[in-house]
Design a protein around this motif. Structure first.
Motif, PDB file in Angstrom:
ATOM      1  N   SER A   9       0.837  -1.189   0.000  1.00  0.00           N
ATOM      2  CA  SER A   9       0.000   0.000   0.000  1.00  0.00           C
ATOM      3  C   SER A   9       0.868   1.233   0.000  1.00  0.00           C
ATOM      4  N   TYR A  62      -3.110 -17.283  -1.714  1.00  0.00           N
ATOM      5  CA  TYR A  62      -4.534 -16.954  -1.823  1.00  0.00           C
ATOM      6  C   TYR A  62      -4.641 -15.481  -2.183  1.00  0.00           C
ATOM      7  N   ILE A 106      -7.308 -12.164  -3.539  1.00  0.00           N
ATOM      8  CA  ILE A 106      -8.689 -11.661  -3.565  1.00  0.00           C
ATOM      9  C   ILE A 106      -8.704 -10.319  -4.293  1.00  0.00           C
ATOM     10  N   TYR A 154     -11.076  -6.889  -4.444  1.00  0.00           N
ATOM     11  CA  TYR A 154     -12.148  -6.144  -3.805  1.00  0.00           C
ATOM     12  C   TYR A 154     -12.474  -4.909  -4.626  1.00  0.00           C
ATOM     13  N   ARG A 191      -6.994 -19.308  -5.718  1.00  0.00           N
ATOM     14  CA  ARG A 191      -5.898 -19.925  -4.961  1.00  0.00           C
ATOM     15  C   ARG A 191      -4.735 -20.203  -5.904  1.00  0.00           C
ATOM     16  N   PHE A 236      -9.010  -3.146  -5.420  1.00  0.00           N
ATOM     17  CA  PHE A 236      -7.835  -3.573  -4.675  1.00  0.00           C
ATOM     18  C   PHE A 236      -7.604  -5.061  -4.869  1.00  0.00           C
ATOM     19  N   THR A 287      -2.363 -13.318   0.615  1.00  0.00           N
ATOM     20  CA  THR A 287      -1.989 -13.832   1.925  1.00  0.00           C
ATOM     21  C   THR A 287      -1.376 -15.212   1.771  1.00  0.00           C
ATOM     22  N   SER A 304      -0.484 -17.681   7.341  1.00  0.00           N
ATOM     23  CA  SER A 304      -0.649 -16.379   8.002  1.00  0.00           C
ATOM     24  C   SER A 304      -2.056 -15.870   7.775  1.00  0.00           C
ATOM     25  N   TYR A 305      -2.999 -16.792   7.930  1.00  0.00           N
ATOM     26  CA  TYR A 305      -4.383 -16.454   7.652  1.00  0.00           C
ATOM     27  C   TYR A 305      -4.787 -15.170   8.353  1.00  0.00           C
ATOM     28  N   GLY A 306      -5.408 -14.315   7.616  1.00  0.00           N
ATOM     29  CA  GLY A 306      -5.890 -13.051   8.150  1.00  0.00           C
ATOM     30  C   GLY A 306      -5.005 -11.896   7.772  1.00  0.00           C
ATOM     31  N   LYS A 307      -3.736 -12.131   7.545  1.00  0.00           N
ATOM     32  CA  LYS A 307      -2.840 -11.019   7.239  1.00  0.00           C
ATOM     33  C   LYS A 307      -2.837 -10.754   5.737  1.00  0.00           C
ATOM     34  N   LEU A 308      -3.943 -10.223   5.292  1.00  0.00           N
ATOM     35  CA  LEU A 308      -4.017  -9.820   3.891  1.00  0.00           C
ATOM     36  C   LEU A 308      -3.114  -8.624   3.658  1.00  0.00           C
ATOM     37  N   PHE A 345      -2.725  -5.647   1.112  1.00  0.00           N
ATOM     38  CA  PHE A 345      -3.496  -4.978   0.068  1.00  0.00           C
ATOM     39  C   PHE A 345      -2.588  -4.211  -0.875  1.00  0.00           C
TER      40      PHE A 345
END
Lengths: 113, 112
Positions: A3, A32, A34, A36, A51, A89, A93, A97-101, A103
């Motif tokens: 970012s 993974y 994504i 947005y 994935r 965006f 990840t 480290s699931y959750g630590k996207l 961006f």
């Protein structure tokens, strides 16, 4: 992606055209990804994910392409409509480290009628 | 359809005041995230919880920020004391066992 805030890349298209938004990510261990969409005054809205065991995934009017060799992700929007105007965006990840996207900076898409 | 909700949507306060932002994650989602978005920094992860336990809050200034999940339907982010540099949009997101995160509408905080 990283970012960096100001000076977002912009893409202007005519209604009905196809749009391609690109994103580079930095972590070769990411598995993974994504995309947005964020409209003015709203939170990011999930569009599509992919994935690392795939290189292409299709949704309704959208396609995500993943090139792990060059760490590149793209979002293709078919028959772009004025309602598609937003900031897009990418995020990535690692499974461990699931959750630590992480961006990307975002791309401003403007669709002209 | 199920959505993440956040309150308040807008908050204007003076420097030094306490600010509490609330989030109701999507029912059944076991992971909750707090993000901050500014023009300069973009989207930054502040903290996240799984099954109400804090997993990572390394993105959060510890001296003034705190995040909690009193129960599975409520997550809070508190700033005490608030400073002008805290002005931003704060997003809550929740996710199921997969990696997808669903964002709320955000709280726009202005600290004067």
């Amino acid at each position: 992606g990283e970012s960096v805030g100001l000076h977002l890349p912009t893409l202007s298209v005519q209604e009905g055209d196809n749009s391609i938004i690109n994103c580079a990510y930095s972590n070769s261990a990411s598995d993974y990804f994504i995309w947005y969409k964020q409209e003015s005054g709203k939170g990011p809205q999930f569009i599509i994910d992919i994935r690392s065991n795939m290189d292409k995934r299709q949704g309704q009017r959208v396609t995500v392409l993943l090139n792990k060799t060059v760490k590149h992700l793209s979002l293709q929007i078919a028959a772009t409509q004025p309602g598609d105007s937003a900031v897009y965006f990418c995020a990535d990840t690692r499974g461990t480290s699931y959750g630590k996207l992480t961006f990307g900076q975002g791309t401003i898409l403007t669709v002209h009628p | 359809d199920a959505r993440v909700t956040q309150t308040p949507r807008h908050k204007v306060t003076e420097m030094g005041q306490e600010v509490t932002m609330r989030c109701q994650p999507i029912l059944g989602h076991n992971t909750v995230f707090w993000y901050r978005q500014t023009m300069m920094q973009g989207l930054e992860l502040l903290a996240y919880f799984r099954n109400r336990a804090p997993l990572d809050d390394s993105g959060m200034p510890k001296d003034r920020f705190s995040a909690e999940m009193p129960d599975a339907t409520l997550a809070t982010l508190k700033i005490q004391p608030s400073e002008p540099r805290d002005s931003a949009v704060y997003f809550c997101a929740s996710g199921p066992l997969t990696d997808t995160q669903y964002f709320g509408p955000g709280t726009r905080l202005t600290v004067l």
